[in-house]
Scaffold this active site. Structure first.
Site, PDB file in Angstrom:
ATOM      1  N   GLU A  81     -16.502  -7.714  -5.507  1.00 56.45           N
ATOM      2  CA  GLU A  81     -15.069  -7.504  -5.230  1.00 56.45           C
ATOM      3  C   GLU A  81     -14.342  -8.850  -5.171  1.00 56.45           C
ATOM      4  OE1 GLU A  81     -12.986  -5.109  -4.983  1.00 56.45           O
ATOM      5  OE2 GLU A  81     -14.101  -3.252  -4.703  1.00 56.45           O
ATOM      6  N   TYR A  97      -3.646  -8.829  16.210  1.00 61.59           N
ATOM      7  CA  TYR A  97      -2.672  -8.300  17.177  1.00 61.59           C
ATOM      8  C   TYR A  97      -2.633  -9.170  18.434  1.00 61.59           C
ATOM      9  CZ  TYR A  97      -3.113  -4.510  13.901  1.00 61.59           C
ATOM     10  OH  TYR A  97      -3.131  -3.795  12.719  1.00 61.59           O
ATOM     11  N   ARG A 121     -11.423   7.399   3.028  1.00 62.92           N
ATOM     12  CA  ARG A 121     -11.080   6.502   1.926  1.00 62.92           C
ATOM     13  C   ARG A 121     -12.333   5.942   1.242  1.00 62.92           C
ATOM     14  NH1 ARG A 121      -5.869   6.505   3.365  1.00 62.92           N
ATOM     15  NH2 ARG A 121      -5.104   5.598   5.303  1.00 62.92           N
ATOM     16  N   CYS A 155       0.861  -1.179   0.000  1.00 64.17           N
ATOM     17  CA  CYS A 155       0.000   0.000   0.000  1.00 64.17           C
ATOM     18  C   CYS A 155       0.894   1.225   0.000  1.00 64.17           C
ATOM     19  CB  CYS A 155      -0.912   0.000   1.224  1.00 64.17           C
ATOM     20  SG  CYS A 155      -2.335   1.093   1.002  1.00 64.17           S
ATOM     21  N   LYS A 175     -12.070  -7.707   5.600  1.00 63.42           N
ATOM     22  CA  LYS A 175     -11.582  -6.791   6.624  1.00 63.42           C
ATOM     23  C   LYS A 175     -12.551  -5.650   6.817  1.00 63.42           C
ATOM     24  CE  LYS A 175      -7.724  -3.698   7.244  1.00 63.42           C
ATOM     25  NZ  LYS A 175      -6.667  -2.992   6.602  1.00 63.42           N
ATOM     26  N   CYS A 227      -0.232   4.263   1.648  1.00 62.39           N
ATOM     27  CA  CYS A 227      -0.679   5.286   2.609  1.00 62.39           C
ATOM     28  C   CYS A 227       0.339   5.580   3.710  1.00 62.39           C
ATOM     29  CB  CYS A 227      -2.043   4.923   3.202  1.00 62.39           C
ATOM     30  SG  CYS A 227      -2.078   3.392   4.142  1.00 62.39           S
ATOM     31  N   LYS A 273     -12.563  -5.017   1.461  1.00 59.76           N
ATOM     32  CA  LYS A 273     -12.078  -4.127   2.520  1.00 59.76           C
ATOM     33  C   LYS A 273     -13.011  -2.930   2.620  1.00 59.76           C
ATOM     34  CE  LYS A 273      -8.054  -1.458   3.970  1.00 59.76           C
ATOM     35  NZ  LYS A 273      -6.640  -1.160   3.735  1.00 59.76           N
TER      36      LYS A 273
HETATM   37  C1  PBG Z   1      -3.290   0.153   4.621  1.00 52.93           C
HETATM   38  C2  PBG Z   1      -3.915  -0.641   5.701  1.00 52.93           C
HETATM   39  C3  PBG Z   1      -4.789  -0.246   6.714  1.00 52.93           C
HETATM   40  C4  PBG Z   1      -4.957  -1.344   7.566  1.00 52.93           C
HETATM   41  C5  PBG Z   1      -4.224  -2.379   7.023  1.00 52.93           C
HETATM   42  N1  PBG Z   1      -3.606  -1.943   5.866  1.00 52.93           N
HETATM   43  C6  PBG Z   1      -5.370   1.077   7.032  1.00 52.93           C
HETATM   44  C7  PBG Z   1      -6.341   1.725   6.166  1.00 52.93           C
HETATM   45  O1  PBG Z   1      -6.840   1.172   5.185  1.00 52.93           O
HETATM   46  O2  PBG Z   1      -6.607   2.892   6.467  1.00 52.93           O
HETATM   47  C8  PBG Z   1      -5.771  -1.354   8.828  1.00 52.93           C
HETATM   48  C9  PBG Z   1      -5.396  -2.413   9.808  1.00 52.93           C
HETATM   49  C10 PBG Z   1      -5.912  -2.223  11.187  1.00 52.93           C
HETATM   50  O3  PBG Z   1      -6.753  -1.344  11.469  1.00 52.93           O
HETATM   51  O4  PBG Z   1      -5.472  -2.986  12.055  1.00 52.93           O
HETATM   52  N2  PBG Z   1      -4.098   0.627   3.657  1.00 52.93           N
END
Ligand code: PBG
Length: 327
Positions: free
Chosen positions: A235, A315, A219, A120, A250, A122, A195
């Site tokens: 998707e 986690y 987003r 990614c 997710k 970001c 996602k």
């Molecule tokens: C990157 C990404 C994100 C998460 C995993 N990869 C953040 C987002 O999309 O803003 C979130 C993981 C978490 O909240 O534990 N794009």
């Protein structure tokens, strides 16, 4: 009395009986542990909204990896947080970037642990978006080129699995073609296929320093609307057609119905991501003494398996691995 009814309690009479008829389990093999890597030295900085989770510099990562190996956790997923961010996220595809260094280091000392690279932008862009920005829009096709470069650079560093999380359309097709072209046809893609644009990512954005800093401030133009269910199947299908090897749903807990839908409609290995906000809520309640943390976590993770997930990014992986070996 001559009542007719079923005696379900017969199969609940003792722990031995219950474990004999139990349908779902968590195994260590199901666990994937997320790690945040920063530049610098001697850094092990706790993330305030995620008690017990840290940002690690490479030297501290080495120590943490020993613990993970001792617990027999099979896989980690890595997020890099570079010092330098710019509008094109160039550190994401720098062969000597922080994530690439972390991958090389882990594979050198723990070749048997699977290293999954989150693909990614970001964490690497100064604006905090997962793709390129033009006139306050996240532009799709141009972003794909940067994501392909990122994935190839991660594969070159030794990543075992590429996990694109950016939600640009066509990202699996583009990354698959890019990897194949560089002779990485044997590296699987674990796609964040489904996602949602979720508030449950809040603490992660503290951890990864990846909140959107310029407009659009969310987003929602690339991640999915939490109200939608059928869209998840669309998707899912695109990513299957484009060649994904694993699918991720997710977040996990508010989306167990989606995990079940995806499980019923595809035959790829399925992963769910027990995200940062889900972790933070359990931790906060546990720290207040309001809940039994171990039982809550096991119940939550078991519900993800029951919904159809094969693997869980969480986690809690270290805690769960410890609990499983104690029991
Ligand atoms: C990157 C990404 C994100 C998460 C995993 N990869 C953040 C987002 O999309 O803003 C979130 C993981 C978490 O909240 O534990 N794009």
């Amino acid at each position: 009395m001559n009542l007719q009814f079923n005696r379900h309690r017969r199969l609940r009479s003792s722990e031995t009986m219950r474990s004999m008829v139990r349908e779902n389990f968590i195994r260590k093999e199901d666990l994937i542990y997320p790690l945040f890597i920063v530049e610098g030295e001697n850094i092990k900085k706790e993330i305030s909204s995620m008690p017990g989770q840290y940002q690690f510099s490479l030297d501290q990562l080495e120590i943490e990896m020993k613990v993970i190996a001792q617990l027999n956790i099979p896989a980690v997923i890595l997020f890099g947080i570079p010092d330098h961010k710019d509008d094109l996220g160039t550190e994401a595809y720098n062969d000597n970037g922080i994530l690439q260094k972390a991958i090389r280091q882990i594979k050198a000392s723990h070749p048997d642990i699977l290293v999954i690279a989150d693909t990614c932008l970001c964490e690497y862009t100064d604006h905090g978006h997962c793709g390129m920005i033009e006139h306050d829009c996240v532009i799709n096709d141009e972003s794909l080129e940067l994501l392909v470069k990122t994935a190839v650079s991660q594969a070159k560093a030794g990543a075992d699995i590429i996990a694109p999380s950016n939600m640009m359309d066509g990202f699996v097709a583009a990354i698959r073609a890019g990897l194949d072209e560089k002779d990485f046809e044997n590296i699987p893609i674990m796609s964040y296929a489904v996602k949602y644009a979720s508030a449950f990512y809040g603490p992660f954005r503290d951890a990864a320093d990846s909140a959107p800093r310029t407009g659009p401030f969310d987003r929602k133009t690339y991640q999915m609307d939490p109200a939608n269910r059928l869209e998840a199947l669309r998707e899912m299908q695109s990513d299957i057609d484009e060649g994904a090897d694993f699918l991720i749903v997710k977040p996990a807990l508010s989306y167990l119905d989606i995990t079940r839908d995806v499980r019923n409609n595809c035959n790829l290995p399925l992963v769910t991501y027990n995200v940062s906000g889900e972790y933070a809520m359990v931790k906060a309640a546990a720290q207040n003494g309001w809940i039994d943390e171990k039982r809550i976590v096991i119940e939550q993770l078991t519900s993800m398996k029951r919904a159809g997930a094969d693997m869980i990014i969480t986690y809690f992986a270290k805690d769960v691995a410890k609990w499983l070996s104690e029991d």
